[in-house]
Design an enzyme around this catalytic site. Structure first.
Site, PDB file in Angstrom:
ATOM      1  N   LYS A   1       0.838  -1.198   0.000  1.00 49.55           N
ATOM      2  CA  LYS A   1       0.000   0.000   0.000  1.00 49.55           C
ATOM      3  C   LYS A   1       0.877   1.253   0.000  1.00 49.55           C
ATOM      4  O   LYS A   1       0.384   2.372  -0.031  1.00 49.55           O
ATOM      5  CB  LYS A   1      -0.863   0.063   1.271  1.00 49.55           C
ATOM      6  CG  LYS A   1      -2.047  -0.825   1.328  1.00 49.55           C
ATOM      7  CD  LYS A   1      -3.008  -0.312   2.419  1.00 49.55           C
ATOM      8  CE  LYS A   1      -3.078  -1.159   3.612  1.00 49.55           C
ATOM      9  NZ  LYS A   1      -3.984  -0.678   4.667  1.00 49.55           N
TER      10      LYS A   1
ATOM     11  N   LYS B   1       2.565   2.094   2.580  1.00 52.58           N
ATOM     12  CA  LYS B   1       2.420   2.657   3.934  1.00 52.58           C
ATOM     13  C   LYS B   1       3.477   2.031   4.848  1.00 52.58           C
ATOM     14  O   LYS B   1       3.568   0.820   4.957  1.00 52.58           O
ATOM     15  CB  LYS B   1       1.032   2.317   4.503  1.00 52.58           C
ATOM     16  CG  LYS B   1      -0.012   3.391   4.259  1.00 52.58           C
ATOM     17  CD  LYS B   1      -1.277   3.104   5.042  1.00 52.58           C
ATOM     18  CE  LYS B   1      -1.667   4.295   5.860  1.00 52.58           C
ATOM     19  NZ  LYS B   1      -3.001   4.182   6.447  1.00 52.58           N
TER      20      LYS B   1
HETATM   21  N1  C2G Z   1     -10.149   6.698  10.228  1.00 51.76           N
HETATM   22  C1  C2G Z   1     -11.093   7.636  10.644  1.00 51.76           C
HETATM   23  N2  C2G Z   1     -10.683   8.845  11.092  1.00 51.76           N
HETATM   24  C2  C2G Z   1      -9.357   9.146  11.147  1.00 51.76           C
HETATM   25  C3  C2G Z   1      -8.394   8.199  10.736  1.00 51.76           C
HETATM   26  C4  C2G Z   1      -8.820   6.961  10.276  1.00 51.76           C
HETATM   27  O1  C2G Z   1     -12.305   7.371  10.602  1.00 51.76           O
HETATM   28  N3  C2G Z   1      -8.984  10.386  11.606  1.00 51.76           N
HETATM   29  C5  C2G Z   1     -10.634   5.414   9.738  1.00 51.76           C
HETATM   30  C6  C2G Z   1     -10.259   5.164   8.278  1.00 51.76           C
HETATM   31  O2  C2G Z   1     -11.187   5.800   7.409  1.00 51.76           O
HETATM   32  C7  C2G Z   1     -10.354   3.639   8.200  1.00 51.76           C
HETATM   33  C8  C2G Z   1      -9.893   3.200   9.604  1.00 51.76           C
HETATM   34  O3  C2G Z   1     -10.031   4.361  10.462  1.00 51.76           O
HETATM   35  O4  C2G Z   1     -11.706   3.239   8.010  1.00 51.76           O
HETATM   36  C9  C2G Z   1      -8.457   2.728   9.614  1.00 51.76           C
HETATM   37  O5  C2G Z   1      -7.661   3.770   9.060  1.00 51.76           O
HETATM   38  P1  C2G Z   1      -6.189   3.380   8.498  1.00 51.76           P
HETATM   39  O6  C2G Z   1      -5.479   2.611   9.526  1.00 51.76           O
HETATM   40  O7  C2G Z   1      -5.588   4.617   7.922  1.00 51.76           O
HETATM   41  O8  C2G Z   1      -6.585   2.343   7.347  1.00 51.76           O
HETATM   42  P2  C2G Z   1      -6.174   2.453   5.795  1.00 51.76           P
HETATM   43  O9  C2G Z   1      -4.718   2.596   5.682  1.00 51.76           O
HETATM   44  O10 C2G Z   1      -7.075   3.459   5.205  1.00 51.76           O
HETATM   45  O11 C2G Z   1      -6.486   0.968   5.276  1.00 51.76           O
HETATM   46  O12 C2G Z   1      -8.504  -2.349   2.613  1.00 51.76           O
HETATM   47  C10 C2G Z   1      -8.724  -1.150   3.327  1.00 51.76           C
HETATM   48  C11 C2G Z   1      -7.433  -0.615   3.870  1.00 51.76           C
HETATM   49  O13 C2G Z   1      -6.744  -1.605   4.612  1.00 51.76           O
HETATM   50  C12 C2G Z   1      -7.712   0.609   4.750  1.00 51.76           C
END
Ligand code: C2G
Length: 137
Positions: free
Chosen positions: A44, A46
């Protein structure tokens, strides 16, 4: 029983993650969370500070989470929905529209993100602090 599923990296677990999980759980009775493995995060683009095993354990300790599974690739969602008889897929609206293909299998809900917090902003703050620490000695 209504089963909900969501996926994420959940690095540096913070209130934005808690709010998402709390609201996801309120949509059903059983919340499954797919936690991105370190290898999948690399694909990703990340990087994470907290290793996968710790991120899994932190999610398992969360009161809103019932089951934690590894997220190893983008394509597993369709199989997971079938395997766990999922009623609703939930994710933050930073992904709005990205998973609409799953509507063929279950409800798809995009929840608003929590403002002013993200794992990357916490990382930046930590890097700034350690830089200041080095400079001030
Ligand atoms: N999130 C949120 N508010 C934030 C940060 C994150 O609502 N301030 C939510 C994101 O939208 C997501 C969840 O928390 O639904 C996890 O965020 P991340 O760890 O950043 O996940 P991500 O890298 O977006 O991976 O297949 C889907 C991916 O694995 C999602």
């Amino acid at each position: 029983m209504k089963t909900i599923i969501t996926y994420g990296t959940f690095d540096l677990f913070h209130i934005g993650h808690v709010n998402l999980l709390k609201r996801a759980k309120s949509l059903g009775d059983h919340l499954i969370v797919g936690v991105s493995t370190d290898e999948f995060n690399q694909s990703k683009g990340k990087s994470t500070l907290i290793p996968f095993e710790h991120r899994m354990a932190i999610l398992e300790s969360c009161r809103y989470v019932d089951t934690v599974i590894p997220e190893e690739n983008w394509a597993q969602k369709a199989d997971d929905i079938k395997k766990y008889k999922v009623d609703t897929f939930v994710i933050g609206d930073d992904w709005l529209g990205q998973f609409d293909e799953l509507k063929a299998q279950c409800n798809v809900v995009y929840l608003s993100r929590t403002k002013q917090i993200s794992s990357s902003s916490i990382k930046q703050a930590l890097q700034l602090l350690s830089q200041l620490d080095k400079e001030l000695g």
